[in-house]
Design a protein around this motif. Sequence first.
Motif, PDB file in Angstrom:
ATOM      1  N   PRO A   1       0.845  -1.323   0.029  1.00 41.19           N
ATOM      2  CA  PRO A   1       0.001  -0.176  -0.019  1.00 41.19           C
ATOM      3  C   PRO A   1       0.622   1.279   0.015  1.00 41.19           C
ATOM      4  N   PRO A   2       0.239   2.589  -0.339  1.00 39.53           N
ATOM      5  CA  PRO A   2       1.125   3.626  -0.415  1.00 39.53           C
ATOM      6  C   PRO A   2       1.541   3.832   0.942  1.00 39.53           C
ATOM      7  N   ALA A   3       2.839   4.235   0.845  1.00 36.91           N
ATOM      8  CA  ALA A   3       3.428   4.717   2.432  1.00 36.91           C
ATOM      9  C   ALA A   3       2.730   6.101   2.628  1.00 36.91           C
ATOM     10  N   ASP A   4       2.007   5.983   4.004  1.00 36.38           N
ATOM     11  CA  ASP A   4       1.621   7.167   4.650  1.00 36.38           C
ATOM     12  C   ASP A   4       1.661   7.293   5.962  1.00 36.38           C
ATOM     13  N   PHE A   5       1.104   8.333   6.632  1.00 42.92           N
ATOM     14  CA  PHE A   5       1.236   8.345   8.168  1.00 42.92           C
ATOM     15  C   PHE A   5       0.026   7.415   8.658  1.00 42.92           C
ATOM     16  N   THR A   6      -0.907   7.338   8.089  1.00 43.16           N
ATOM     17  CA  THR A   6      -2.170   6.301   8.868  1.00 43.16           C
ATOM     18  C   THR A   6      -1.299   4.825   8.633  1.00 43.16           C
ATOM     19  N   LEU A   7      -0.837   4.414   7.715  1.00 47.78           N
ATOM     20  CA  LEU A   7      -0.356   3.184   7.524  1.00 47.78           C
ATOM     21  C   LEU A   7       0.865   2.900   8.823  1.00 47.78           C
ATOM     22  N   LEU A   8       1.634   3.957   9.051  1.00 47.00           N
ATOM     23  CA  LEU A   8       2.709   3.657  10.105  1.00 47.00           C
ATOM     24  C   LEU A   8       1.898   3.514  11.220  1.00 47.00           C
TER      25      LEU A   8
ATOM     26  N   MET B   1       5.422   0.082  22.274  1.00 45.74           N
ATOM     27  CA  MET B   1       4.847   0.499  21.022  1.00 45.74           C
ATOM     28  C   MET B   1       3.796   1.558  21.304  1.00 45.74           C
ATOM     29  N   ILE B   2       3.154   1.365  22.270  1.00 46.84           N
ATOM     30  CA  ILE B   2       2.195   2.561  22.666  1.00 46.84           C
ATOM     31  C   ILE B   2       2.945   3.995  22.841  1.00 46.84           C
TER      32      ILE B   2
ATOM     33  N   ALA C   1       3.085   7.396  21.227  1.00 50.90           N
ATOM     34  CA  ALA C   1       2.797   8.887  22.018  1.00 50.90           C
ATOM     35  C   ALA C   1       3.861   9.666  21.423  1.00 50.90           C
ATOM     36  N   VAL C   2       5.066   9.177  21.385  1.00 50.49           N
ATOM     37  CA  VAL C   2       6.139  10.130  20.948  1.00 50.49           C
ATOM     38  C   VAL C   2       5.853  10.508  19.577  1.00 50.49           C
ATOM     39  N   LEU C   3       5.309  10.029  18.660  1.00 48.98           N
ATOM     40  CA  LEU C   3       5.034  10.419  17.318  1.00 48.98           C
ATOM     41  C   LEU C   3       3.938  11.358  17.400  1.00 48.98           C
TER      42      LEU C   3
ATOM     43  N   GLN D   1      -7.960  14.134   9.788  1.00 49.42           N
ATOM     44  CA  GLN D   1      -8.091  12.641   9.540  1.00 49.42           C
ATOM     45  C   GLN D   1      -6.837  11.851  10.343  1.00 49.42           C
ATOM     46  N   GLU D   2      -5.693  12.450  10.118  1.00 45.06           N
ATOM     47  CA  GLU D   2      -4.569  11.797  10.737  1.00 45.06           C
ATOM     48  C   GLU D   2      -4.539  12.173  12.127  1.00 45.06           C
ATOM     49  N   LYS D   3      -5.024  13.028  12.716  1.00 40.29           N
ATOM     50  CA  LYS D   3      -5.092  13.413  14.271  1.00 40.29           C
ATOM     51  C   LYS D   3      -6.219  12.770  14.780  1.00 40.29           C
ATOM     52  N   ALA D   4      -7.300  12.313  14.309  1.00 40.06           N
ATOM     53  CA  ALA D   4      -8.256  11.520  14.848  1.00 40.06           C
ATOM     54  C   ALA D   4      -7.745  10.227  14.882  1.00 40.06           C
TER      55      ALA D   4
END
Length: 138
Positions: A58-65, A98-99, A103-105, A116-119
Amino acid sequence: MSEEQEPEKKIVIDSDWKEQVRQEKENLKGEPEAEASPSPSSKGESSPDSSPGAGQFPPADFTLLISMLATQAFSAMGHIPDPATGQASKHPEVAKHMIDLLAVLEEKTKGNLDAQEKAAMESVLHQLRMAYVAVKQS
């Protein structure tokens, strides 16, 4: 000894390269993505994607991370079984790590995420924290 003259060296400047790039981009716009970029095997190059059985990523994006880190945390809490053994095992210290990474991210990307990314980040962190508390209490 006779003096030999070396041939005069010429510098060739391709001043049309920008126009060529523009035309190539226009030509590629109408073609499907698979045809637009030549396959690595046609160039004689190899890539990790060209191995047998390798699927499309899938395309690399923030929600995938976010999703990848959350999946690792849920797996460490025993919510997802190990594919090799089929057994779920609990490693709360890994889940907490991992949590904490998420949180750092969240902290480091504050103010740089779209709605959308924030939510997604807030929702995933809330779900993981509640699941972690449940795992620690059991």
